[in-house]
Design an enzyme around this catalytic site. Structure first.
Site, PDB file in Angstrom:
ATOM      1  N   HIS A   2     -22.617 -14.513   3.838  1.00 18.11           N
ATOM      2  CA  HIS A   2     -22.082 -13.834   5.025  1.00 18.11           C
ATOM      3  C   HIS A   2     -20.760 -13.188   4.644  1.00 18.11           C
ATOM      4  O   HIS A   2     -19.883 -13.841   4.094  1.00 18.11           O
ATOM      5  CB  HIS A   2     -21.841 -14.837   6.164  1.00 18.11           C
ATOM      6  CG  HIS A   2     -23.082 -15.159   6.940  1.00 18.11           C
ATOM      7  ND1 HIS A   2     -23.061 -15.878   8.105  1.00 18.11           N
ATOM      8  CD2 HIS A   2     -24.372 -14.860   6.712  1.00 18.11           C
ATOM      9  CE1 HIS A   2     -24.293 -15.988   8.575  1.00 18.11           C
ATOM     10  NE2 HIS A   2     -25.114 -15.392   7.747  1.00 18.11           N
ATOM     11  N   TYR A  49     -18.286 -17.347  16.950  1.00 19.35           N
ATOM     12  CA  TYR A  49     -17.405 -18.379  17.509  1.00 19.35           C
ATOM     13  C   TYR A  49     -16.954 -17.861  18.871  1.00 19.35           C
ATOM     14  O   TYR A  49     -16.308 -16.820  18.951  1.00 19.35           O
ATOM     15  CB  TYR A  49     -16.178 -18.581  16.616  1.00 19.35           C
ATOM     16  CG  TYR A  49     -16.440 -19.297  15.314  1.00 19.35           C
ATOM     17  CD1 TYR A  49     -16.864 -18.598  14.188  1.00 19.35           C
ATOM     18  CD2 TYR A  49     -16.255 -20.670  15.206  1.00 19.35           C
ATOM     19  CE1 TYR A  49     -17.097 -19.254  12.979  1.00 19.35           C
ATOM     20  CE2 TYR A  49     -16.482 -21.342  14.001  1.00 19.35           C
ATOM     21  CZ  TYR A  49     -16.901 -20.617  12.899  1.00 19.35           C
ATOM     22  OH  TYR A  49     -17.131 -21.270  11.709  1.00 19.35           O
ATOM     23  N   PRO A  85     -14.757 -29.517  13.052  1.00 20.03           N
ATOM     24  CA  PRO A  85     -15.617 -28.621  12.263  1.00 20.03           C
ATOM     25  C   PRO A  85     -15.458 -27.128  12.583  1.00 20.03           C
ATOM     26  O   PRO A  85     -16.099 -26.301  11.974  1.00 20.03           O
ATOM     27  CB  PRO A  85     -17.025 -29.098  12.596  1.00 20.03           C
ATOM     28  CG  PRO A  85     -16.901 -29.916  13.812  1.00 20.03           C
ATOM     29  CD  PRO A  85     -15.517 -30.414  13.897  1.00 20.03           C
ATOM     30  N   LYS A 102     -14.680 -26.782   7.405  1.00 17.16           N
ATOM     31  CA  LYS A 102     -13.899 -27.222   6.256  1.00 17.16           C
ATOM     32  C   LYS A 102     -14.185 -28.651   5.785  1.00 17.16           C
ATOM     33  O   LYS A 102     -13.691 -29.060   4.737  1.00 17.16           O
ATOM     34  CB  LYS A 102     -12.405 -27.116   6.589  1.00 17.16           C
ATOM     35  CG  LYS A 102     -11.942 -25.676   6.741  1.00 17.16           C
ATOM     36  CD  LYS A 102     -12.020 -24.921   5.420  1.00 17.16           C
ATOM     37  CE  LYS A 102     -12.044 -23.410   5.625  1.00 17.16           C
ATOM     38  NZ  LYS A 102     -13.061 -22.749   4.819  1.00 17.16           N
ATOM     39  N   TYR A 140     -10.821 -19.040   5.789  1.00 18.73           N
ATOM     40  CA  TYR A 140     -12.219 -19.368   6.093  1.00 18.73           C
ATOM     41  C   TYR A 140     -13.078 -19.348   4.827  1.00 18.73           C
ATOM     42  O   TYR A 140     -13.899 -20.240   4.610  1.00 18.73           O
ATOM     43  CB  TYR A 140     -12.780 -18.370   7.111  1.00 18.73           C
ATOM     44  CG  TYR A 140     -14.082 -18.813   7.739  1.00 18.73           C
ATOM     45  CD1 TYR A 140     -15.308 -18.477   7.172  1.00 18.73           C
ATOM     46  CD2 TYR A 140     -14.095 -19.587   8.901  1.00 18.73           C
ATOM     47  CE1 TYR A 140     -16.506 -18.890   7.736  1.00 18.73           C
ATOM     48  CE2 TYR A 140     -15.293 -20.005   9.473  1.00 18.73           C
ATOM     49  CZ  TYR A 140     -16.494 -19.658   8.884  1.00 18.73           C
ATOM     50  OH  TYR A 140     -17.686 -20.083   9.440  1.00 18.73           O
TER      51      TYR A 140
END
Ligand code: FAS
Ligand code: PHB
Length: 389
Positions: free
Chosen positions: A72, A200, A292, A296, A384
């Site tokens: 991604h 998200y 979460p 990570k 990220y």
């Protein structure tokens, strides 16, 4: 029995460390409380940083990952019914890899069996002896029989509820903890993911996450109360609520279906200092936990394993103890940055029961700034995709 390194815990941390040690000719044994099937029944992480992928290659366990995973280049953030994409490739050199922790753990077990690595299952009553001495050992019970293992070093890879962290005397360890006033209700469904990248979502009804494992396996999460229970959620109720928390353009195309797994996980931030005690070294959830939201948990277990493996390799190859002596402070430097990022993502994207109108305005401004500012997006992307080891 005698080994170089005794590893408590047959989750991803313990297995990855065992495989890396094997590749360097360092003898290890893995002690797992449950069965392989039980360990592989857990549905957890789904997004891998470049670092853990590289370690899987180094461990000789990445064939299926490289064949079946996909990358991604960005993620989508949704709020107030709108959404915007953050293109990782605009700000960083690496994408992220989508591949379930369950499959990664399965690959590590297969790799361990392929090299006849020593793994004991159904291990009970693990006791760590003389961790501060030059001759530590472990006593445990396997299938009703007492087992004693002499070793040079012990890796505590036994997760948040394991025995390793508890072996460090309370007066010698400092624990930092933040418990969030909500959990994540997660489902797995054999449906087409609603979007080709993760979403998200911050909504006035709470957080939602749209993730996936492959083109026909979706993973969704809803923020829920800490005392909620999966029995309170039929599949229909889950899908209805998810549609209310994501922008209409996604809700209108959402493919629903029966859940094949449903679970609730609490959210907490936790760090134990130090991450070592004599010849006992903590890795992964045994030492730290993150909410979460930043994907990570598993990835930081991997960076711990990298530091510990590198240190052990230096000792066995050159009898140089320097990296072992500094393992805890090296690992904690990265752990705290990951704790910060995971806290920041969680605070930005979830609705807190005690949020004031001012708090809501600040959260909205945070999301506006992220949408409008390239430097804010670069900061999210850098964290990220994975900070350097
Ligand atoms: P693990 O907990 O995975 O493994 C520890 C192992 O040690 C277990 O197999 C356990 O059975 C064994 N063990 C425990 N005590 C023992 C003893 N006394 N003797 C022998 N063995 C013992 N991370 C993400 O990035 N994204 C997510 O969505 C996500 N979801 C999660 C959901 C849940 C419910 C949980 C608990 C964690 C989640 N995580 C997630 C974090 C998770 O992925 C962890 O970071 C990851 O499993 C860490 O791996 P380990 O350190 O190996 O610990
Ligand atoms: C998942 O797919 O399980 C997942 C992905 C990203 C997260 C958390 C969980 O931040």
């Amino acid at each position: 029995m005698r080994v170089n390194v005794a590893i408590i815990g047959g989750g991803p941390s313990g297995l990855l460390l065992a495989q890396l040690l094997h590749q360097s000719g360092i003898d290890a044994i893995v002690l797992e409380r449950k069965t392989r099937e039980y360990v592989l029944s857990r549905i957890r992480a789904g997004v891998l940083e470049r670092g853990i992928v590289d370690l899987m290659v180094k461990a000789g366990a990445a064939d299926r990952l490289q064949a079946e995973s996909f990358t991604h280049d960005g993620t989508v953030i949704a709020y107030k019914g709108e959404s915007f994409a953050i293109p990782f490739s605009k700000y960083t050199a690496h994408p992220v890899t989508v591949y379930g922790q369950t499959e990664l753990t399965r690959d590590l077990y297969d790799a361990r069996e392929a090299v006849n690595g020593k793994t004991l299952f159904n291990v009970e009553d693990v006791v760590i002896n003389n961790a501060k001495s030059s001759s530590p050992s472990i006593d445990c019970i396997v299938d009703g029989k007492q087992v004693h293992i002499d070793c040079d070093y012990i890796a505590g890879c036994d997760g948040f509820h394991g025995v390793s962290r508890q072996t460090i005397p309370p007066e010698a360890r400092r624990e930092y903890e933040k418990n969030y006033p909500f959990g994540w209700l997660g489902i797995l469904s054999e449906t087409k993911p609603v979007h080709e990248e993760l979403i998200y979502a911050n909504s006035d009804r709470g957080f939602a996450l749209c993730s996936m494992r492959n083109e026909r396996l979706s993973r969704y999460y809803l923020q829920c109360d800490t005392n909620d229970h999966i029995d309170n959620w039929s599949d229909a109720q889950f899908w209805d609520e998810l549609k209310k928390r994501i922008p209409e353009k996604f809700a209108d195309t959402l493919e629903s279906g029966p859940s094949i797994e449903k679970s609730i996980a609490p959210l907490r931030s936790f760090v134990c200092e130090p991450m070592q005690w004599g010849r006992l070294f903590l890795c992964g959830d045994a030492a730290h936990i993150v909410p979460p939201t930043g994907a990570k948990g598993l990835n930081t277990a991997a960076s711990d394993v990298h530091y510990l493996f590198t240190a052990l390799k230096q000792w066995y190859a050159e009898k140089d103890h320097q990296l072992l002596d500094t393992y805890s402070q090296t690992a904690l430097k990265r752990v705290w940055k990951v704790e910060r990022f995971s806290w920041w993502m969680t605070t930005m994207l979830h609705r807190f029961p005690d949020q004031s109108d001012f708090d809501l305005q600040i959260q909205s401004a945070e999301l506006d700034f992220l949408r409008e500012s390239e430097s804010a997006q670069a900061s999210l992307a850098t964290n990220y995709v994975g900070l350097p080891y």
